[in-house]
Design a protein around this motif. Sequence first.
Motif, PDB file in Angstrom:
ATOM      1  N   GLU A   1       7.056  -0.330  -5.153  1.00 43.13           N
ATOM      2  CA  GLU A   1       6.766  -0.155  -3.721  1.00 43.13           C
ATOM      3  C   GLU A   1       5.373  -0.690  -3.389  1.00 43.13           C
ATOM      4  N   LEU A   2       4.405  -0.424  -4.242  1.00 41.01           N
ATOM      5  CA  LEU A   2       3.045  -0.950  -4.028  1.00 41.01           C
ATOM      6  C   LEU A   2       3.052  -2.479  -4.031  1.00 41.01           C
ATOM      7  N   ARG A   3       3.766  -3.058  -4.982  1.00 35.01           N
ATOM      8  CA  ARG A   3       3.838  -4.526  -5.050  1.00 35.01           C
ATOM      9  C   ARG A   3       4.466  -5.103  -3.779  1.00 35.01           C
ATOM     10  N   ARG A   4       5.551  -4.456  -3.299  1.00 36.71           N
ATOM     11  CA  ARG A   4       6.202  -4.926  -2.064  1.00 36.71           C
ATOM     12  C   ARG A   4       5.228  -4.845  -0.881  1.00 36.71           C
ATOM     13  N   THR A   5       4.519  -3.734  -0.790  1.00 35.56           N
ATOM     14  CA  THR A   5       3.574  -3.548   0.311  1.00 35.56           C
ATOM     15  C   THR A   5       2.450  -4.578   0.248  1.00 35.56           C
ATOM     16  N   ILE A   6       1.916  -4.794  -0.939  1.00 36.00           N
ATOM     17  CA  ILE A   6       0.855  -5.792  -1.117  1.00 36.00           C
ATOM     18  C   ILE A   6       1.364  -7.175  -0.758  1.00 36.00           C
ATOM     19  N   SER A   7       2.572  -7.505  -1.202  1.00 33.73           N
ATOM     20  CA  SER A   7       3.152  -8.806  -0.887  1.00 33.73           C
ATOM     21  C   SER A   7       3.314  -8.985   0.628  1.00 33.73           C
ATOM     22  N   GLU A   8       3.796  -7.939   1.305  1.00 34.75           N
ATOM     23  CA  GLU A   8       3.948  -8.006   2.758  1.00 34.75           C
ATOM     24  C   GLU A   8       2.599  -8.192   3.446  1.00 34.75           C
TER      25      GLU A   8
END
Length: 126
Positions: A114-121
Amino acid sequence: MPDNPRTLTAAEAEVMNVIWDRETTAVSDIVDAVARPLAYTTIMTTVRILEDKGFVKRCGKRGRAYLYRANVGRQEIRESMISDLAKRLFGGSFRTMVLELVQRHEITADDLAELRRTISELEQKP
């Protein structure tokens, strides 16, 4: 960040979470809903403090009991308290605060994803 952030004590947060979860509620409903046994008078005192701070307001009556509703949103308080925490404990550095949370606490694989997805966004935003 305001000099006087809108923060809650632990007891106030317990009460506010019940109020936020319901549109309107009476003190007796809050007593029934909090996770630990607290006296009616303790909850009533906490609600009065929250009312004095402007976090809740009376919005009617059910029989003889006053009904209360949130006067501020959950997200507004979260943002204020996170800013206050970063300022007081991490010198205002959100980076340091986040790194501390990620490095020192159990983070599940799902949390990391979830952190990776948020950072990517966030990286995709202009």
